[in-house]
Motif scaffolding. Structure first.
Motif, mmCIF file in Angstrom:
data_model
loop_
_atom_site.group_PDB
_atom_site.id
_atom_site.type_symbol
_atom_site.label_atom_id
_atom_site.label_comp_id
_atom_site.label_asym_id
_atom_site.label_seq_id
_atom_site.Cartn_x
_atom_site.Cartn_y
_atom_site.Cartn_z
ATOM 1 N N GLY A 1 -7.277 23.201 39.945
ATOM 2 C CA GLY A 1 -7.740 22.320 38.885
ATOM 3 C C GLY A 1 -8.579 23.050 37.843
ATOM 4 N N GLY A 2 -8.872 22.360 36.765
ATOM 5 C CA GLY A 2 -9.739 22.914 35.739
ATOM 6 C C GLY A 2 -9.118 24.004 34.900
ATOM 7 N N ARG A 3 -7.771 24.037 34.867
ATOM 8 C CA ARG A 3 -7.085 25.129 34.173
ATOM 9 C C ARG A 3 -6.401 24.673 32.881
ATOM 10 N NH1 ARG A 3 -7.693 29.665 34.064
ATOM 11 N NH2 ARG A 3 -5.637 30.538 34.488
ATOM 12 N N ALA A 4 -6.647 23.444 32.468
ATOM 13 C CA ALA A 4 -5.886 22.887 31.350
ATOM 14 C C ALA A 4 -6.056 23.699 30.069
ATOM 15 C CB ALA A 4 -6.288 21.436 31.114
ATOM 16 N N THR A 5 -7.278 24.098 29.731
ATOM 17 C CA THR A 5 -7.482 24.795 28.461
ATOM 18 C C THR A 5 -6.731 26.115 28.422
ATOM 19 O OG1 THR A 5 -9.646 23.756 28.160
ATOM 20 C CG2 THR A 5 -9.198 25.731 26.876
ATOM 21 N N ALA A 6 -6.803 26.878 29.495
ATOM 22 C CA ALA A 6 -6.078 28.146 29.546
ATOM 23 C C ALA A 6 -4.577 27.911 29.405
ATOM 24 C CB ALA A 6 -6.383 28.875 30.846
ATOM 25 N N ASP B 1 -4.390 34.111 23.549
ATOM 26 C CA ASP B 1 -4.688 32.918 24.347
ATOM 27 C C ASP B 1 -5.926 33.096 25.220
ATOM 28 O OD1 ASP B 1 -3.628 34.715 26.133
ATOM 29 O OD2 ASP B 1 -2.109 33.355 26.958
ATOM 30 N N ALA B 2 -6.871 33.924 24.764
ATOM 31 C CA ALA B 2 -8.090 34.167 25.539
ATOM 32 C C ALA B 2 -8.903 32.889 25.695
ATOM 33 C CB ALA B 2 -8.945 35.229 24.850
ATOM 34 N N VAL B 3 -9.468 32.714 26.896
ATOM 35 C CA VAL B 3 -10.425 31.645 27.160
ATOM 36 C C VAL B 3 -11.727 32.296 27.624
ATOM 37 C CG1 VAL B 3 -8.836 29.763 27.668
ATOM 38 C CG2 VAL B 3 -9.417 31.375 29.471
ATOM 39 N N ARG B 4 -12.837 31.640 27.340
ATOM 40 C CA ARG B 4 -14.120 32.236 27.694
ATOM 41 C C ARG B 4 -14.343 32.227 29.203
ATOM 42 N NH1 ARG B 4 -18.543 30.662 23.029
ATOM 43 N NH2 ARG B 4 -17.765 32.199 21.532
ATOM 44 N N PRO B 5 -14.942 33.301 29.718
ATOM 45 C CA PRO B 5 -15.317 33.327 31.133
ATOM 46 C C PRO B 5 -16.260 32.166 31.442
ATOM 47 C CG PRO B 5 -15.503 35.509 30.150
ATOM 48 C CD PRO B 5 -15.271 34.536 29.019
ATOM 49 N N PRO B 6 -16.193 31.609 32.648
ATOM 50 C CA PRO B 6 -15.540 32.210 33.813
ATOM 51 C C PRO B 6 -14.051 31.929 33.964
ATOM 52 C CG PRO B 6 -16.675 30.211 34.470
ATOM 53 C CD PRO B 6 -16.978 30.406 33.010
ATOM 54 N N GLN B 7 -13.411 31.238 33.027
ATOM 55 C CA GLN B 7 -11.984 30.985 33.165
ATOM 56 C C GLN B 7 -11.191 32.272 32.985
ATOM 57 O OE1 GLN B 7 -10.113 28.444 34.071
ATOM 58 N NE2 GLN B 7 -11.817 27.024 34.357
ATOM 59 N N PRO B 8 -10.332 32.611 33.938
ATOM 60 C CA PRO B 8 -9.466 33.779 33.776
ATOM 61 C C PRO B 8 -8.213 33.414 32.996
ATOM 62 C CG PRO B 8 -9.137 32.826 35.946
ATOM 63 C CD PRO B 8 -10.201 32.000 35.274
ATOM 64 N N PRO B 9 -7.458 34.417 32.544
ATOM 65 C CA PRO B 9 -6.194 34.132 31.854
ATOM 66 C C PRO B 9 -5.200 33.455 32.801
ATOM 67 C CG PRO B 9 -6.840 36.452 31.624
ATOM 68 C CD PRO B 9 -7.717 35.854 32.670
ATOM 69 N N VAL B 10 -4.117 32.906 32.238
ATOM 70 C CA VAL B 10 -3.096 32.301 33.086
ATOM 71 C C VAL B 10 -2.433 33.373 33.947
ATOM 72 C CG1 VAL B 10 -2.595 30.344 31.573
ATOM 73 C CG2 VAL B 10 -1.371 32.492 31.243
ATOM 74 N N THR B 11 -2.015 32.970 35.120
ATOM 75 C CA THR B 11 -1.316 33.869 36.032
ATOM 76 C C THR B 11 0.170 33.905 35.680
ATOM 77 O OG1 THR B 11 -0.804 32.119 37.604
ATOM 78 C CG2 THR B 11 -2.942 33.230 37.849
#
Length: 311
Positions: A265-270, A285-295
């Motif tokens: 969960g919590g991955r919608a923005t990425a 498509d960078a998102v700010r930490p702590p979110q990592p990039p999409v796998t």
């Protein structure tokens, strides 16, 4: 902007919750943000924007950045586009300062997010006090945000919702329960208490169902990726053409699942940003930490879902 319609009237229909493009160093890419806003807001049937929402990473932006987002939205969206800004801060004092600044930056209305700490525990009085301080610091129309039922204590139970809706400065709610029974219960309660109160069915995962139960429209991040499809779903529901609604929902469902439902969960923005990059509308498509990039697995699922949606 002069208009004969009230803020509540202008909330009807589809409003896109926008992302905030960032560069590889995690700084806001202002030209890309301006282009994103202009592109989404110019789609026929997109009546407004929600900026500084969850999709806009509001919990990791500074106040200066949030203010700049509103300024860019005001400058690059069509003049008749309704601009609502999210207000999200753990401190009620800082939330009130933020609300004042975003109103001054040009937001037509403000959407008050429940602080993330409320997911742990809080007294109902905390909720009332938080909204009161924002109310007293502003003059613009205000909206509540009903968090998903899975957000723990962050979601407002009916007795608390009844107290909140009694405040006449608040005129609408982004009903993001993401659970159909809770959505319908809240919808019916609010309409009983204040028939004029605007309820926006904004759980991206059950738009079709919320349109069937009842809603004035939606503020959804799905509309920043496939705005034409979301508008077509809404238009079909408004016309009571449920065969066309189901057809639009069939196209949308795999994408909804890939962005919002698939674990973790919590991955919608990425995932939203990855979709926009896949579609050629975003270079980074960078998102700010702590979110990592999409796998790679997430990217594959998004690619497939976009194809099924006809993109």
């Amino acid at each position: 902007m002069a208009t004969s319609q009230s803020f509540s009237d202008r909330l009807c229909g589809i409003h896109a919750a926008t992302i905030v493009p960032m560069m590889s160093d995690f700084q806001i890419d202002e030209p890309a943000l301006a282009a994103h806003i202009a592109s989404v807001a110019s789609v026929p049937g997109i009546n407004g924007l929600l900026v500084n929402g969850h999709a806009g990473e509001n919990f990791v932006l500074s106040l200066a950045e949030k203010r700049r987002v509103v300024e860019l939205a005001r400058a690059h969206a069509p003049k008749d586009c309704l601009i609502v800004s999210g207000v999200n801060h753990e401190s009620s004092l800082e939330a009130a300062r933020e609300a004042t600044a975003l109103e001054q930056a040009g937001a037509d209305g403000l959407l008050v997010f429940p602080p993330n700490s409320w997911a742990l525990a809080h007294a109902d009085g905390c909720v009332i006090e938080h909204h009161r301080r924002i109310r007293d610091a502003t003059t613009t129309p205000l909206m509540f945000y009903a968090a998903p039922v899975g957000a723990g204590a962050m979601a407002y139970a009916p007795p608390l919702l009844e107290q909140l809706v009694a405040d006449r400065r608040f005129v609408a709610i982004k009903e993001g329960s993401w659970e159909v029974a809770a959505y319908e219960q809240n919808f019916r309660l609010i309409r009983k208490l204040r028939p004029e109160f605007v309820v926006l069915g904004s759980g991206d995962e059950h738009l079709m169902t919320s349109y069937l139960v009842g809603t004035a429209g939606s503020q959804v991040s799905l509309a920043c990726v496939v705005p034409e499809l979301v508008v077509s779903l809404w238009n079909a529901a408004e016309a009571n053409d449920w065969e066309r609604v189901r057809a639009a929902n069939e196209k949308l469902y795999p994408l909804v699942a890939a962005i919002y439902r698939d674990a973790p969960g919590g991955r919608a923005t990425a995932r939203l940003k990855a979709c926009l990059k896949l579609l050629g509308r975003l270079s980074c498509d960078a998102v700010r930490p702590p979110q990592p990039p999409v796998t790679p697995d997430e990217l594959h699922a998004l690619e497939l879902a976009l194809r099924l949606a006809g993109q």
